[in-house]
Scaffold this motif. Structure first.
Motif, PDB file in Angstrom:
ATOM      1  N   ASN A 228       7.111   6.578  -1.593  1.00 43.89           N
ATOM      2  CA  ASN A 228       6.191   6.137  -0.534  1.00 43.89           C
ATOM      3  C   ASN A 228       6.838   5.182   0.470  1.00 43.89           C
ATOM      4  OD1 ASN A 228       6.401   3.780  -2.004  1.00 43.89           O
ATOM      5  ND2 ASN A 228       4.206   3.559  -2.400  1.00 43.89           N
ATOM      6  N   GLY A 229       8.145   4.937   0.328  1.00 44.89           N
ATOM      7  CA  GLY A 229       8.850   4.124   1.324  1.00 44.89           C
ATOM      8  C   GLY A 229       8.886   2.645   1.058  1.00 44.89           C
ATOM      9  N   LYS A 230       8.520   2.217  -0.160  1.00 47.73           N
ATOM     10  CA  LYS A 230       8.604   0.810  -0.538  1.00 47.73           C
ATOM     11  C   LYS A 230       9.815   0.578  -1.434  1.00 47.73           C
ATOM     12  CE  LYS A 230       3.578   0.018  -0.490  1.00 47.73           C
ATOM     13  NZ  LYS A 230       2.415  -0.461  -1.286  1.00 47.73           N
ATOM     14  N   LEU A 231      10.495  -0.555  -1.242  1.00 45.68           N
ATOM     15  CA  LEU A 231      11.503  -0.946  -2.215  1.00 45.68           C
ATOM     16  C   LEU A 231      10.798  -1.249  -3.532  1.00 45.68           C
ATOM     17  CD1 LEU A 231      13.934  -3.361  -0.301  1.00 45.68           C
ATOM     18  CD2 LEU A 231      14.276  -0.953  -0.836  1.00 45.68           C
ATOM     19  N   PHE A 232      11.425  -0.884  -4.636  1.00 46.60           N
ATOM     20  CA  PHE A 232      10.844  -1.223  -5.930  1.00 46.60           C
ATOM     21  C   PHE A 232      11.940  -1.609  -6.892  1.00 46.60           C
ATOM     22  CE2 PHE A 232      12.066   3.100  -6.838  1.00 46.60           C
ATOM     23  CZ  PHE A 232      12.200   3.206  -8.214  1.00 46.60           C
ATOM     24  N   GLN A 233      11.543  -2.293  -7.948  1.00 45.97           N
ATOM     25  CA  GLN A 233      12.493  -2.772  -8.950  1.00 45.97           C
ATOM     26  C   GLN A 233      11.890  -2.610 -10.328  1.00 45.97           C
ATOM     27  OE1 GLN A 233      15.580  -3.210 -10.182  1.00 45.97           O
ATOM     28  NE2 GLN A 233      15.919  -4.278  -8.246  1.00 45.97           N
ATOM     29  N   ASN A 234      12.697  -2.126 -11.287  1.00 47.02           N
ATOM     30  CA  ASN A 234      12.218  -2.087 -12.670  1.00 47.02           C
ATOM     31  C   ASN A 234      12.401  -3.461 -13.308  1.00 47.02           C
ATOM     32  OD1 ASN A 234      15.001  -2.100 -13.051  1.00 47.02           O
ATOM     33  ND2 ASN A 234      15.108   0.059 -13.556  1.00 47.02           N
ATOM     34  N   THR A 235      11.605  -3.733 -14.334  1.00 49.03           N
ATOM     35  CA  THR A 235      11.636  -5.034 -14.991  1.00 49.03           C
ATOM     36  C   THR A 235      11.759  -4.844 -16.493  1.00 49.03           C
ATOM     37  OG1 THR A 235       9.237  -5.177 -15.326  1.00 49.03           O
ATOM     38  CG2 THR A 235      10.088  -5.933 -13.207  1.00 49.03           C
ATOM     39  N   SER A 236      11.983  -5.934 -17.195  1.00 53.42           N
ATOM     40  CA  SER A 236      12.143  -5.871 -18.647  1.00 53.42           C
ATOM     41  C   SER A 236      10.849  -5.478 -19.352  1.00 53.42           C
ATOM     42  CB  SER A 236      12.619  -7.236 -19.180  1.00 53.42           C
ATOM     43  OG  SER A 236      11.710  -8.257 -18.821  1.00 53.42           O
ATOM     44  N   THR A 237       9.720  -5.578 -18.673  1.00 52.01           N
ATOM     45  CA  THR A 237       8.434  -5.203 -19.279  1.00 52.01           C
ATOM     46  C   THR A 237       8.092  -3.740 -19.045  1.00 52.01           C
ATOM     47  OG1 THR A 237       7.211  -5.842 -17.295  1.00 52.01           O
ATOM     48  CG2 THR A 237       7.562  -7.540 -18.962  1.00 52.01           C
ATOM     49  N   GLY A 238       8.924  -3.033 -18.256  1.00 52.37           N
ATOM     50  CA  GLY A 238       8.665  -1.635 -17.970  1.00 52.37           C
ATOM     51  C   GLY A 238       7.789  -1.405 -16.756  1.00 52.37           C
ATOM     52  N   ASP A 239       7.399  -2.493 -16.087  1.00 52.16           N
ATOM     53  CA  ASP A 239       6.577  -2.376 -14.882  1.00 52.16           C
ATOM     54  C   ASP A 239       7.478  -2.340 -13.637  1.00 52.16           C
ATOM     55  OD1 ASP A 239       4.187  -2.547 -16.377  1.00 52.16           O
ATOM     56  OD2 ASP A 239       4.394  -4.741 -16.447  1.00 52.16           O
ATOM     57  N   TYR A 240       6.880  -1.973 -12.499  1.00 48.83           N
ATOM     58  CA  TYR A 240       7.590  -1.985 -11.232  1.00 48.83           C
ATOM     59  C   TYR A 240       7.100  -3.127 -10.353  1.00 48.83           C
ATOM     60  CZ  TYR A 240       9.273   2.781 -12.147  1.00 48.83           C
ATOM     61  OH  TYR A 240       9.885   3.875 -12.684  1.00 48.83           O
ATOM     62  N   VAL A 241       8.033  -3.723  -9.608  1.00 54.98           N
ATOM     63  CA  VAL A 241       7.725  -4.692  -8.564  1.00 54.98           C
ATOM     64  C   VAL A 241       8.019  -4.005  -7.233  1.00 54.98           C
ATOM     65  CG1 VAL A 241       8.363  -6.900  -7.536  1.00 54.98           C
ATOM     66  CG2 VAL A 241       8.289  -6.663 -10.021  1.00 54.98           C
ATOM     67  N   TYR A 242       7.079  -4.105  -6.283  1.00 57.15           N
ATOM     68  CA  TYR A 242       7.213  -3.414  -5.002  1.00 57.15           C
ATOM     69  C   TYR A 242       7.301  -4.402  -3.844  1.00 57.15           C
ATOM     70  CZ  TYR A 242       5.858   0.984  -7.273  1.00 57.15           C
ATOM     71  OH  TYR A 242       5.812   2.089  -8.078  1.00 57.15           O
ATOM     72  N   SER A 243       7.981  -3.975  -2.793  1.00 56.18           N
ATOM     73  CA  SER A 243       7.971  -4.690  -1.524  1.00 56.18           C
ATOM     74  C   SER A 243       6.900  -4.074  -0.634  1.00 56.18           C
ATOM     75  CB  SER A 243       9.332  -4.552  -0.839  1.00 56.18           C
ATOM     76  OG  SER A 243       9.488  -3.245  -0.294  1.00 56.18           O
ATOM     77  N   ALA A 244       6.750  -4.638   0.549  1.00 59.37           N
ATOM     78  CA  ALA A 244       5.940  -3.971   1.568  1.00 59.37           C
ATOM     79  C   ALA A 244       6.658  -2.696   2.000  1.00 59.37           C
ATOM     80  CB  ALA A 244       5.731  -4.902   2.758  1.00 59.37           C
ATOM     81  N   SER A 245       5.965  -1.813   2.678  1.00 59.43           N
ATOM     82  CA  SER A 245       6.550  -0.547   3.108  1.00 59.43           C
ATOM     83  C   SER A 245       7.654  -0.770   4.141  1.00 59.43           C
ATOM     84  CB  SER A 245       5.464   0.344   3.711  1.00 59.43           C
ATOM     85  OG  SER A 245       6.040   1.506   4.289  1.00 59.43           O
TER      86      SER A 245
END
Length: 288
Positions: A228-245
């Motif tokens: 969808n055009g957002k930066l994202f990052q994986n984490t140690s909990t298995g969740d994603y962190v997203y930036s704005a588009s």
């Protein structure tokens, strides 16, 4: 930041159904459905570009829809970007017209055994990719003028940890072989240390360009764009962190909104972390 690699997960759609795959976004609105939006993303990325940087097209399976991916690659090349692609290898032939402008082709291989690949989900129906077909496709691209580096990714997972996979890769002429540990994602808890180390003991060869990544090195060390055009990052909990588009935020600001660890990123391209894991597995690096 030098030698930056930006991984654009351009689609989550794939002709395989790998059971450990983390590239899932619940059918996000994919930017590549609009060529104009894809061009905008490329121009945004290009705002921080240096000759040492590389844009890596990944998925899902990025080569699944040639009429979408090829124009996007061509536009990136026209902007002067260094591009590469990570694929499952089933549609390598579509890269032939662009292969002179592709610096690296990465192929994901978790087993050479057809039945094991079917269990993993690395199959299209009942069809799996065998080594002879893959070697033919790779050599065809080389004969078409490709001077690309060949990288192989192998994910040690619940269904291949006792398999011997890596030694057979020498025939492919690899520049880099990466052994990755299955990331815990969703209901999957990944694999144990002993399973991971068993795979390394059975597969590591000093004569091959092997790098090893454990889960701690795989979190917060990749710079990735979601479909969808957002930066994202994986984490140690298995969740994603997203930036704005990236359609509304410039790339430099978007990086600040995710947990991107440049030191971890650099470590993935050095041998010291691999040596540390090998010492845990073998006691010393002196192996078969």
């Amino acid at each position: 930041m030098n030698n930056l690699v930006v991984n654009w997960h351009i689609t989550e759609r794939c002709n395989y159904q790998c059971r450990f795959c983390f590239a899932k976004w619940n059918n996000q609105n994919e930017i590549w459905n609009s060529f104009d939006k894809a061009k905008f993303i490329l121009e945004n990325i290009n705002s921080i570009w240096k000759p040492s940087h590389r844009l890596n097209f990944v998925g899902g399976e990025p080569l699944l829809f040639p009429t979408r991916i090829i124009p996007i690659m061509e536009y990136a090349i026209a902007l002067g970007m260094n591009i590469s692609v990570q694929t499952n290898g089933t549609n390598l032939e579509i890269l032939a017209p662009l292969v002179r402008n592709i610096s690296q082709i990465g192929i994901s291989i978790d087993s050479w055994d057809s039945e094991r690949n079917k269990i993993i989900g690395r199959c299209c129906g009942v069809k799996t990719l065998n080594k002879d077909i893959l070697l033919y496709k790779i050599n065809s691209l080389r004969n078409a003028g490709g001077d690309f580096k060949l990288k192989i990714n192998t994910v040690v997972n619940e269904w291949n940890w006792d398999d011997v996979v890596i030694p057979q890769m020498e025939e492919l002429g690899c520049n880099r072989i990466k052994i990755l540990r299955q990331l815990p994602f969703g209901i999957s808890k990944g694999i144990s240390d002993e399973q991971f180390y068993t795979f390394i003991r059975c597969n590591y060869r000093e004569t091959l360009p092997i790098y090893v990544e454990d889960n701690d090195l795989m979190t917060e060390s990749y710079l990735m764009i979601a479909p969808n055009g957002k930066l994202f990052q994986n984490t140690s909990t298995g969740d994603y962190v997203y930036s704005a588009s990236l359609l509304s935020t410039n790339f430099s600001d978007a990086i600040k909104e995710i947990n991107f660890d440049i030191e971890k990123f650099d470590s993935r391209y050095k041998s010291d972390k691999t040596d540390f894991i090998l010492k845990k597995v073998f006691g010393t690096k002196n192996t078969a």
